[in-house]
Scaffold this active site. Structure first.
Site, short mmCIF file in Angstrom:
data_model
loop_
_atom_site.label_atom_id
_atom_site.label_comp_id
_atom_site.label_asym_id
_atom_site.label_seq_id
_atom_site.Cartn_x
_atom_site.Cartn_y
_atom_site.Cartn_z
N HIS A 49 -0.06 -9.48 -10.50
CA HIS A 49 0.86 -10.42 -11.15
C HIS A 49 0.70 -10.49 -12.66
O HIS A 49 1.72 -10.60 -13.37
CB HIS A 49 0.78 -11.79 -10.46
CG HIS A 49 1.32 -11.75 -9.06
ND1 HIS A 49 1.39 -12.83 -8.23
CD2 HIS A 49 1.85 -10.69 -8.35
CE1 HIS A 49 1.92 -12.46 -7.07
NE2 HIS A 49 2.19 -11.17 -7.12
N ASP A 98 5.94 -5.68 -2.75
CA ASP A 98 5.27 -6.66 -3.61
C ASP A 98 5.32 -6.19 -5.07
O ASP A 98 6.13 -5.33 -5.42
CB ASP A 98 3.83 -6.94 -3.12
CG ASP A 98 2.94 -5.70 -3.16
OD1 ASP A 98 3.25 -4.76 -3.92
OD2 ASP A 98 1.94 -5.68 -2.44
C1 LIG Z 1 4.66 10.10 -1.22
C2 LIG Z 1 3.22 10.21 -1.75
C3 LIG Z 1 2.96 9.18 -2.81
C4 LIG Z 1 3.05 11.59 -2.41
O1 LIG Z 1 3.15 12.61 -1.45
P1 LIG Z 1 2.75 14.09 -1.87
O2 LIG Z 1 3.43 14.46 -3.13
O3 LIG Z 1 3.01 14.95 -0.67
O4 LIG Z 1 1.18 14.07 -2.20
P2 LIG Z 1 -0.05 13.84 -1.23
O5 LIG Z 1 -0.63 15.16 -0.85
O6 LIG Z 1 0.33 12.91 -0.11
O7 LIG Z 1 -1.09 13.06 -2.18
C5 LIG Z 1 -1.91 13.73 -3.17
C6 LIG Z 1 -3.30 13.15 -3.13
O8 LIG Z 1 -3.26 11.78 -3.53
C7 LIG Z 1 -3.75 10.93 -2.49
N1 LIG Z 1 -2.97 9.71 -2.47
C8 LIG Z 1 -1.64 9.58 -2.49
N2 LIG Z 1 -1.28 8.31 -2.44
C9 LIG Z 1 -2.42 7.61 -2.39
C10 LIG Z 1 -2.71 6.22 -2.34
N3 LIG Z 1 -1.72 5.29 -2.39
N4 LIG Z 1 -3.97 5.85 -2.26
C11 LIG Z 1 -4.98 6.75 -2.27
N5 LIG Z 1 -4.77 8.08 -2.35
C12 LIG Z 1 -3.52 8.49 -2.40
C13 LIG Z 1 -3.55 11.76 -1.21
O9 LIG Z 1 -4.41 11.32 -0.20
C14 LIG Z 1 -3.88 13.15 -1.72
O10 LIG Z 1 -5.29 13.28 -1.87
P3 LIG Z 1 -6.06 14.53 -1.23
O11 LIG Z 1 -5.46 15.71 -1.92
O12 LIG Z 1 -7.49 14.28 -1.56
O13 LIG Z 1 -5.76 14.53 0.24
C15 LIG Z 1 2.25 10.09 -0.57
O14 LIG Z 1 0.96 10.46 -0.99
C16 LIG Z 1 2.20 8.69 -0.03
O15 LIG Z 1 3.04 8.30 0.75
N6 LIG Z 1 1.21 7.93 -0.48
C17 LIG Z 1 0.98 6.57 0.01
C18 LIG Z 1 1.98 5.60 -0.60
C19 LIG Z 1 1.57 4.19 -0.28
O16 LIG Z 1 1.60 3.77 0.86
N7 LIG Z 1 1.13 3.46 -1.30
C20 LIG Z 1 0.55 2.13 -1.15
C21 LIG Z 1 1.59 1.08 -0.85
S1 LIG Z 1 0.91 -0.56 -0.87
C22 LIG Z 1 0.96 -0.98 -2.53
O17 LIG Z 1 1.38 -0.21 -3.34
C23 LIG Z 1 0.48 -2.29 -2.97
C24 LIG Z 1 -0.43 -3.08 -2.43
C25 LIG Z 1 -0.76 -4.34 -3.11
C26 LIG Z 1 -1.82 -5.21 -2.68
C27 LIG Z 1 -2.71 -5.12 -1.67
C28 LIG Z 1 -2.81 -4.14 -0.71
C29 LIG Z 1 -2.02 -3.05 -0.58
O18 LIG Z 1 -0.99 -2.65 -1.30
#
Ligand SMILES: CC(C)(COP(=O)(O)OP(=O)(O)OC[C@H]1O[C@@H](n2cnc3c(N)ncnc32)[C@H](O)[C@@H]1OP(=O)(O)O)[C@@H](O)C(=O)NCCC(=O)NCCSC(=O)/C=C1/CC=CC=CO1
Length: 257
Positions: free
Chosen positions: A84, A139
């Site tokens: 926030h 959020d």
């Molecule tokens: C759509 C994606 C963002 C990207 O996809 P892509 O281009 O295919 O890349 P990836 O291979 O999936 O990712 C590359 C590496 O980064 C790591 N990674 C990606 N996102 C995250 C993350 N959010 N947290 C940690 N690590 C992440 C991924 O594991 C890969 O690492 P390695 O190479 O070591 O395996 C896709 O990655 C995706 O969908 N990511 C998750 C999106 C998501 O759900 N984000 C969180 C939403 S919740 C939020 O934002 C806010 C809150 C606020 C308060 C409290 C609690 C929770 O959430």
């Protein structure tokens, strides 16, 4: 000294860069604190007239770093403490902020861009609220900004389906200002930033303040507010010089004072 956000100033533009490229700039408490501080620093610096928020590496931001999320964590408390302040810093910025979405923006990564004034996105970037896909509500300001930006029906569609849309599709949703090819992206963002930097900076702040009051105000409230802000605008050097320039048939030069 920041560790997860980079901050530079050049030609009146502060560039704030999310800098955890190995994790697609996923957000941590450290990064969020540094981000709020950087926006504040840019607002305080008189040399800065425009702020650009972007990501390092191939993406803009993957949202909260899910490696830091645990069952013990209270997500509401976390939002209050770390997200926030950033949302308020972005939305309350007196200087215009451009979110330069240089690749994937997911979860709170996309939410934060909604609190900015402009969103310029790479055409093939992937944008997703995504929260629903991990059983969370949107959020970081998204429930406030998204319906205001694109209307209730489209906002609900993005929130409930959690679909990914491209930068090009985001233009159709009216979610972004414009979509640009990757090879022209940085140049277009900086051109846009320079156009804004050449405008009357103080008056930009007044326009932002006026507009943000609009949705919660009556007509009478807004008429009262426009009196206040137009009175202030009328006293700025930029306004007075621009009128003079017009009368002399010259282009105005705005210095931001
Ligand atoms: C759509 C994606 C963002 C990207 O996809 P892509 O281009 O295919 O890349 P990836 O291979 O999936 O990712 C590359 C590496 O980064 C790591 N990674 C990606 N996102 C995250 C993350 N959010 N947290 C940690 N690590 C992440 C991924 O594991 C890969 O690492 P390695 O190479 O070591 O395996 C896709 O990655 C995706 O969908 N990511 C998750 C999106 C998501 O759900 N984000 C969180 C939403 S919740 C939020 O934002 C806010 C809150 C606020 C308060 C409290 C609690 C929770 O959430």
């Amino acid at each position: 000294m920041n560790s997860e956000v980079e901050y530079t100033v050049a030609s009146s533009v502060a560039t704030v860069t999310l800098a955890r490229p190995e994790r697609l700039n996923a957000l941590t408490s450290t990064l969020l604190n540094e981000l709020a501080d950087s926006i504040e620093e840019a607002n305080q610096d008189e040399a800065v007239r425009v702020i650009v928020l972007t990501g390092k590496g191939r993406g803009f931001c993957a949202g909260q770093d899910l490696k830091t999320v645990s069952p013990e964590m209270d997500h509401g408390d976390y939002l209050k403490s770390y997200y926030h302040p950033v949302v308020r810093a972005l939305a309350g910025s007196k200087k215009p902020i451009i979110a330069a979405i240089n690749g994937v923006a997911a979860g709170a990564g996309l939410s934060l861009t909604l609190a900015c004034d402009f969103r310029i996105v790479q055409e093939d970037a992937k944008l997703s609220l995504g929260f629903i896909n991990i059983g969370l509500v949107p959020d970081a300001g998204a429930p406030y900004f998204l319906p205001r930006l694109i209307g209730s029906a489209k906002a609900l569609e993005l929130a409930l389906l959690g679909d990914t849309i491209t930068g090009k599709q985001a233009v159709e949703f009216q979610l972004v200002t414009k979509a640009v090819a990757a090879d022209r992206f940085e140049e277009e963002v900086m051109d846009f930033a320079q156009q804004l930097a050449a405008r009357p900076t103080k008056v930009i702040a007044y326009i932002k303040q006026l507009q943000s009051a609009s949705f919660e105000s009556t007509l009478d409230d807004m008429l009262a507010q426009e009196i206040i802000y137009q009175s202030r605008a009328g006293k700025t050097e930029d306004h007075q010089r621009a009128v003079q320039a017009f009368l002399e048939k010259k282009p105005p030069v705005f210095t931001g004072r």
